[in-house]
Design an enzyme around this catalytic site. Structure first.
Site, PDB file in Angstrom:
ATOM      1  CB  CYS A 124      -0.970  -0.049   1.183  1.00  0.00           C
ATOM      2  SG  CYS A 124      -2.291   1.170   1.162  1.00  0.00           S
ATOM      3  CG  HIS A 125      -0.268   4.975   1.230  1.00  0.00           C
ATOM      4  ND1 HIS A 125      -1.476   4.334   1.078  1.00  0.00           N
ATOM      5  CD2 HIS A 125      -0.396   6.170   0.590  1.00  0.00           C
ATOM      6  CE1 HIS A 125      -2.296   5.104   0.385  1.00  0.00           C
ATOM      7  NE2 HIS A 125      -1.658   6.222   0.071  1.00  0.00           N
TER       8      HIS A 125
END
Length: 181
Positions: free
Chosen positions: A112-113
């Site tokens: 994800c991030h």
């Protein structure tokens, strides 16, 4: 029957704002394959997980970054969420720890991030990876090559885009840890 990760310990680096499923699912998969998983953070006590923007459960921290030694772990998992990696990338000890895992050739899995942390550790140059789509420009500007795939595994870095990719992410993570001597 022996489990493939018996005797191996894996570090998960996270802080408040971690996307809960990106912490719990890899942890469950690693533990069911026989690994011991330790939650490392920039603070002691507990951290708060989130389901997107909604506060969820709290998780007890096993060690702080200052207490953890890279050589004690077979691999490092970096769960995402937006607030979690954004806070961690401001901590020089956390960033240094990530860089050391990569330098020593130990698997580092980021979803994800969390690739923001790989950028901050300056370990994406020349590598192909994926992430949540909003990090595309950041990865490319850091010298990496961003692709829109559920999974990338290059140069010891395992990356995925989002919770929907957790099946592939966890499977490759377990394989990579099992291959560690």
């Amino acid at each position: 029957m022996s489990k493939p990760l018996e005797g191996k310990t894996v570090a998960m680096l996270a802080t408040d704002g971690v996307e809960q499923i990106e912490l719990t699912r890899p942890r469950e998969e690693l533990e069911s394959a026989g690994a011991k998983v330790e939650l490392i953070s920039i603070k002691s006590g507990s951290i708060d997980g989130y389901n997107h923007l909604d506060k969820a459960d709290s998780f007890n921290v096993d060690k702080t970054v200052q207490q953890a030694a890279v050589e004690d772990y077979a691999a490092l998992v970096l769960p995402g969420g937006v607030a979690n990696p954004d806070a961690l990338r401001l901590d020089k000890d956390a960033v240094s720890m990530i860089a050391r895992f990569v330098e020593e050739g130990r698997p580092v899995a980021a979803i994800c991030h969390a690739p923001w942390l790989l950028i901050e550790a300056d370990v994406v140059r020349g590598k192909t990876l994926t992430s949540f789509p909003s990090l595309r420009t950041d990865i490319n500007n850091a010298g990496g090559h961003w692709v829109d795939r559920e999974l990338c595994h290059e140069g010891g870095l395992i990356t995925s885009r989002k919770p929907d990719d957790l099946d592939a992410f966890c499977s490759r993570l377990v394989e990579a840890v099992a291959a560690e001597s």
